[in-house]
Enzyme design. Sequence first.
Site, PDB file in Angstrom:
ATOM      1  N   THR A  78      34.778  62.669  57.250  1.00 45.19           N
ATOM      2  CA  THR A  78      35.947  63.531  57.168  1.00 45.19           C
ATOM      3  C   THR A  78      36.654  63.201  55.857  1.00 45.19           C
ATOM      4  O   THR A  78      36.388  62.184  55.235  1.00 45.19           O
ATOM      5  CB  THR A  78      36.883  63.335  58.382  1.00 45.19           C
ATOM      6  N   GLY A  79      37.541  64.086  55.428  1.00 42.72           N
ATOM      7  CA  GLY A  79      38.245  63.861  54.177  1.00 42.72           C
ATOM      8  C   GLY A  79      37.847  64.876  53.130  1.00 42.72           C
ATOM      9  O   GLY A  79      37.309  65.937  53.457  1.00 42.72           O
TER      10      GLY A  79
ATOM     11  N   SER B 215      43.133  72.230  62.062  1.00 43.61           N
ATOM     12  CA  SER B 215      42.088  71.927  61.086  1.00 43.61           C
ATOM     13  C   SER B 215      40.697  72.252  61.611  1.00 43.61           C
ATOM     14  O   SER B 215      39.709  71.979  60.936  1.00 43.61           O
ATOM     15  CB  SER B 215      42.169  70.450  60.692  1.00 43.61           C
TER      16      SER B 215
ATOM     17  N   THR C 205      34.959  72.228  61.367  1.00 48.35           N
ATOM     18  CA  THR C 205      36.222  72.174  60.613  1.00 48.35           C
ATOM     19  C   THR C 205      36.583  73.545  60.055  1.00 48.35           C
ATOM     20  O   THR C 205      35.712  74.401  59.867  1.00 48.35           O
ATOM     21  CB  THR C 205      36.096  71.170  59.434  1.00 48.35           C
TER      22      THR C 205
ATOM     23  N   THR D 151      38.241  66.999  59.988  1.00 53.98           N
ATOM     24  CA  THR D 151      37.036  67.482  60.650  1.00 53.98           C
ATOM     25  C   THR D 151      36.884  66.734  61.961  1.00 53.98           C
ATOM     26  O   THR D 151      37.095  65.525  61.999  1.00 53.98           O
ATOM     27  CB  THR D 151      35.804  67.153  59.767  1.00 53.98           C
TER      28      THR D 151
ATOM     29  N   ARG E 221      35.232  78.708  49.327  1.00 56.09           N
ATOM     30  CA  ARG E 221      34.955  77.264  49.254  1.00 56.09           C
ATOM     31  C   ARG E 221      34.270  76.772  50.534  1.00 56.09           C
ATOM     32  O   ARG E 221      34.639  77.116  51.642  1.00 56.09           O
ATOM     33  CB  ARG E 221      36.273  76.521  49.051  1.00 56.09           C
TER      34      ARG E 221
HETATM   35  N1  ASP Z   1      35.672  67.341  55.089  1.00 53.52           N
HETATM   36  C1  ASP Z   1      36.351  68.591  55.333  1.00 53.52           C
HETATM   37  C2  ASP Z   1      36.184  69.485  54.146  1.00 53.52           C
HETATM   38  O1  ASP Z   1      36.230  69.022  53.041  1.00 53.52           O
HETATM   39  C3  ASP Z   1      37.782  68.455  55.648  1.00 53.52           C
HETATM   40  C4  ASP Z   1      38.206  67.182  56.300  1.00 53.52           C
HETATM   41  O2  ASP Z   1      37.478  66.597  57.050  1.00 53.52           O
HETATM   42  O3  ASP Z   1      39.291  66.713  56.069  1.00 53.52           O
HETATM   43  O4  ASP Z   1      36.084  70.669  54.353  1.00 53.52           O
END
Ligand code: ASP
Length: 333
Positions: free
Chosen positions: A243-244, A90, A210, A192, A220
């Site tokens: 994160t997320g 990731s 990330t 991330t 994107r």
């Molecule tokens: N926040 C990151 C994104 O949307 C991915 C993640 O942290 O899970 O690209």
Amino acid sequence: MKRRNFIKKASLSGVGLAIGSTLIGCENKPSEDKKHVSSSEQIKLPLVIATWHVIDSTAKAMEILQAGGSALDAVEQGCRVEEANEKGQSVGKGGLPDRDGNVTLDACIMDKHGNCGSVVYLQNITHAVSVARKVMEDTPHVMLAGEGAKQFAISKGFQPEDLLTEASKKAWEKWKVEAKYKPIINIENHDTIGMLAIDKNGDISGACTTSGLAYKMGGRVGDSPIIGSGLFVDNEIGGCVATGLGEEVVKTVGSFLVVELMRQGKSPQEACEEAIGRIVNKPNSDYKNFQVGYIAVNKKGETGSYSIHQWFSMTKFQDGVNEQIQSDYFIKT
Ligand code: ASP
């Protein structure tokens, strides 16, 4: 229940973009008694916190801090450890690609003066966080994107390389068969590395890096390179990283919100909880079907972390202890 099992139970369909497979530290479930609550006693400096289970990254950051290095150097070097780790799918090299098989990276960094640098949709350069730092230090700009960011990196001596490893290529090919190239979300397969450090002088810096959502649409960009969303640092108050599902973080300018809530007197823990509240309490919020997590630190060295779903965690290195701490979370049943 392990996070991976939770993900299976919570997998969705037809809700937008695809998010793919391996997570950082998802097999390293911390014990329940490590559940995180901020404490005013925890003021020993230096300290470093990071999203997920990344003890090698926090160890590297602490090595720099203990040698008298700056928080800025610590967060950059800490993030680089995970960027170079091909097993982490990731972040950096080995990151899962977009729907067309392109690995595209987002990263940013912010220093004690409020300076910041960011790269979005960066391809073929492993250490996106270091390119972000170069943007901050060597250009009059904050953000560089795509081919321009790549050419800038090359001009600064970064070596272009193929970031799509065999393992990630295989995962993408499998995804194409099963997903039939449809934009399907599951909660898995993104993450991330976000890191915040306070050095021995009490100065705060932060960084995050990330490859974004696996199998995202081409072009994107998530929250991680957007100052105020994926990361925000105010050296007088504290810092936050997210994160997320980046789209949800952007919609609430999450990291800036957490820092502003701390400015108003909330502890890092209370601020993270309120920021998650802003997401889940929206009318028609689909929060059961996505994850967002925040970690934060204030000027006193108090820390907090909170997420929508269980199994988000923070790694914290302070006072000789480098440990994974389970975050408290919103959905309890
Ligand atoms: N926040 C990151 C994104 O949307 C991915 C993640 O942290 O899970 O690209």
